[in-house]
Each structure stands twice: as C-alpha cells, then as structure tokens.
Design an enzyme around this catalytic site. Structure first.
Site, PDB file in Angstrom:
ATOM      1  N   GLN A 237      40.490  32.970  40.917  1.00 11.57           N
ATOM      2  CA  GLN A 237      39.837  31.708  41.247  1.00 11.57           C
ATOM      3  C   GLN A 237      38.392  31.960  41.643  1.00 11.57           C
ATOM      4  O   GLN A 237      38.109  32.847  42.448  1.00 11.57           O
ATOM      5  CB  GLN A 237      40.579  31.022  42.404  1.00 11.57           C
ATOM      6  N   CYS A 243      43.570  26.626  43.791  1.00 12.39           N
ATOM      7  CA  CYS A 243      44.337  27.727  44.386  1.00 12.39           C
ATOM      8  C   CYS A 243      45.839  27.581  44.140  1.00 12.39           C
ATOM      9  O   CYS A 243      46.526  28.560  43.827  1.00 12.39           O
ATOM     10  CB  CYS A 243      44.050  27.847  45.880  1.00 12.39           C
ATOM     11  N   HIS A 340      44.518  25.979  51.614  1.00  8.10           N
ATOM     12  CA  HIS A 340      44.558  27.065  50.631  1.00  8.10           C
ATOM     13  C   HIS A 340      46.006  27.401  50.300  1.00  8.10           C
ATOM     14  O   HIS A 340      46.909  27.202  51.114  1.00  8.10           O
ATOM     15  CB  HIS A 340      43.848  28.295  51.187  1.00  8.10           C
ATOM     16  N   ASN A 360      46.082  36.579  47.113  1.00  7.41           N
ATOM     17  CA  ASN A 360      45.128  35.501  47.330  1.00  7.41           C
ATOM     18  C   ASN A 360      44.391  35.271  46.009  1.00  7.41           C
ATOM     19  O   ASN A 360      43.770  36.202  45.487  1.00  7.41           O
ATOM     20  CB  ASN A 360      44.140  35.908  48.431  1.00  7.41           C
TER      21      ASN A 360
END
EC number: 3.4.22.-
Length: 393
Positions: A237, A243, A340, A360
């Site tokens: 990303q 996300c 997130h 992540n």
C-alpha cells in the site's frame, strides 16, 4: 670463547632483540590504527540523551537474536551471527521525540532489521519511561537505508513528519521512507530543516549513538513457529486508503492458495460506480469486509479485542485468516490513517514467550511482536490500538 667474541655475540643478539621489539611495536601500532580507522567509519546517529531504561536494555539483549532468527525463517533467509547496535531515537522536526527505542540488528556485518521497543498497552502511554511496560517488535523498518551508509563515516539525525521518515546529514534532509498517503510525492530531497532548539540539544547533550556490533550470547531461542502455509507478500500500500483491501487479498490468496486477489480489484468490486481517479480515497467499512468475505465463500465474523495466542495458533493451523482492525491512539480527525487494517500471518514462541506475526500493508516484509500487546507501533511513527478482528478469511 674469548671475551671479544662474547661481546660481539651479545651485541648481535641485542640488535636482533631490539629490531624484533621495534617490528612488534610497529605491528601493534598498525593493528590499533586499523581498528581505529574501522571504528571511525561507523555510522553515528544523533540523540538527545544516551540514557536508556535498564528494562529496555535487558529486553533488547534478551530478545533480539530470537526475533531475528524467526523473521529470517519467514523469508527463507539463512541464519547468521546476530549482533545488536546501540539504541537510537526518532524526532519530529520541532524536537519532540516519540515514545520508542530503536536498535539496529546486525547479521554478519550487515544491518538487516530494526528492533523497536514501544509502549505495550494503551495504559503505558501515560507512564514514565522507567515505569512503562514495553513491547518488543522486529521488522525491516529503515534497516536497508541505515546499512547503505553504515560504513561511510556518516553522522545523521533520524526525523519524521506526516509524510514519512528522513535522514538529516550536514544540513541536508533526505526522505528515506514515505507515508502511504494519496498524492504524497516521494521527494528525495526536502526543504525542511531541523529546529535550532533540537540542533542545540543534539550538539550539547551527548556523543552520538554508534551503530556498531556488540557481542551477545547466540542461542537457539525460537521454540515454535506457525504461519499460514501459503502466505506471500505480493503488493504494498502506498498512495491510497485500501489497507483492508490489501489485507483481505493477502489472506484470501493464502487460505485459497491462489494469486488471483489484489487490493484494486477488491476495492473496484466494493465501489463499482466510483471513478478510477477517486477510488484511491475510498476506505472499507466493517459491513463491507464481512459481505466481501461472504461473497468469496468465507464465513466472516467480527470479534472484539485481540484474539488469544491459543486462538491464533488454532485458526492458523486450520488455515483461517484473521484481519486486525486498529485505530490511531492520537484520534486526530485529520489523520487519513485514523483507522488501519493488517493481516495476521501466524504466531511463534521465542525465549518461551508468545509472539504474533503480522503483515502491515505499508511494509514489504513481516513484523513480529508480543502476543499480549494491544498497541501496534507501526512504520510511520503511529501507535494504533488493536480494538477488534475480522475472522474467517
């Protein structure tokens, strides 16, 4: 043997011994010079203070090698000799520092990871550095950037703002890691300058932190690792708000053993009427996460809080994906990443302590941190509270 011969032999022996002594002293001096030259080429990172809480030092020394081995295993990298550099801090341009300590992790002379010690849970954010409970995390955060200048006699300050992370050296500020914001330009050089107050504090307080190897006990500290068998990082990303799209795509690709899912296609499915120009600004809501999962044959349900280590262990063994839902602790309404989503990849036991492995979407590699920590200190200097999970992908 007459006395003149004895004198001559004695003189010869004396000359030989003096010569050997001179040579040995020369070799010793050259050896010391080589060590000094090597030492002088070490990267130095400016800090306001080199005082680090003892519990932080102890945790870093106890945990870093096991963490590094576990992360190496996830990327199929060979293990090596792991060493720990000295702690450094990251500052805002106005001089404020964050609540974490960062250590370079060195393998066979190369900086490969960054060990981060940050507040363990939300309650720890209001405690002093000495009283705070710390969570240990490892990732590749700015490790490659540090390694590139490790042997160039550099003296830097690590800085951050909403656009990313920077190295300041000789008055020049260089962006090394950009924040994944829409329309964020990856400018290599920045016109930003360090505040005069921070410059003065860095100059007068202490000597810089040296990124150098420290000997540590090397033990086989990884007792157990369990990850989604087919998990791979296929995309990253950057300039969008997708996300959850990235996390769902990665989990579905893993649990279905395919490579057909990607964030763009998922977001296009969720927002069929939105233009390509506006699509990067579209976020994903919990009901959409559940409905999209169901449309792909998955029974998705929301669970409040952080799942237990044993639950993660069993779900991972059952090839069931978990998506982390987190919210920025700062609660800044102008933060484009106020919420997130991340993907749980598995779990591990390191030094007999329970850890979680996650991805992540901002990063190109996995991260590992304590399983009992509800705070996620993520790549761009933000603390997120893990408030819930979507289970079933």
């Amino acid at each position: 043997m007459n006395s003149s011969c004895k004198t001559r032999v004695f003189n010869i022996i004396s000359i030989i011994m003096v010569s050997m002594l001179i040579l040995s002293l020369g070799a010793f001096a050259n050896n010391n010079k080589a060590k000094a030259d090597s030492h002088s080429k070490q990267l130095e990172i400016n800090v306001k203070s080199d005082k680090v809480p003892q519990k932080v030092k102890d945790l870093a020394q106890q945990q870093f090698a096991g963490y590094a081995k576990a992360l190496d295993k996830q990327s199929n990298a060979k293990t090596g000799k792991y060493e720990l550099g000295e702690a450094f801090k990251i500052y805002k341009f106005n001089g404020e520092e964050d609540n974490s300590y960062y250590y370079p992790v060195i393998k066979d002379g190369k900086i490969v990871y960054t060990l981060t010690l940050s507040p363990k849970n939300k309650d720890d954010l209001n405690k002093s550095k000495e009283d705070m409970n710390y969570s240990v995390k490892i990732s590749n955060f700015i490790a490659k950037d540090l390694d590139q200048i490790k042997d160039k006699n550099s003296n830097i300050t690590v800085l951050t703002d909403e656009k990313g992370f920077y190295f300041e050296e000789d008055g020049k500020v260089r962006l090394v890691k950009a924040t994944p914001l829409a329309n964020n330009i990856k400018e290599k050089e920045s016109a930003k300058t360090v505040s005069p107050q921070l410059k003065q504090e860095l100059k007068t307080t202490v000597t810089p932190t040296k990124v150098e190897e420290n000997e540590a006990i090397q033990e086989d500290q990884v007792q157990y690792e369990n990850t989604l068998k087919n998990f791979k990082i296929r995309e990253q990303q950057f300039d969008n708000s997708w996300c959850a799209g990235f996390s769902m795509a990665a989990l579905l690709n893993a649990t279905k053993n395919t490579d057909t899912y990607n964030a763009h296609d998922i977001m296009r499915t969720l927002y069929p009427e939105v233009s390509e120009q506006d699509l990067p600004n579209c976020a994903t809501f919990p009901n959409q996460m559940i409905e999209y999962g169901k449309s792909q044959g998955r029974d998705i349900h929301y669970q409040e809080g952080v799942p237990s280590y044993n639950q993660v262990d069993q779900l991972t063994k059952d090839n069931v994906g978990i998506m982390i839902l987190a919210q920025s602790v700062s609660q800044n309404p102008n933060d484009p990443h106020l919420g997130h989503a991340l993907a749980v990849v598995g779990n591990a036991k390191i030094n007999d302590q329970e850890k979680l492995i996650y991805w992540n979407p901002w990063d190109t590699e996995l991260s590992i941190q304590d399983a009992d920590s509800s705070l996620l200190h993520l790549s761009f200097n933000r603390d997120y509270n893990w408030y819930g999970s979507m289970i079933g992908y």
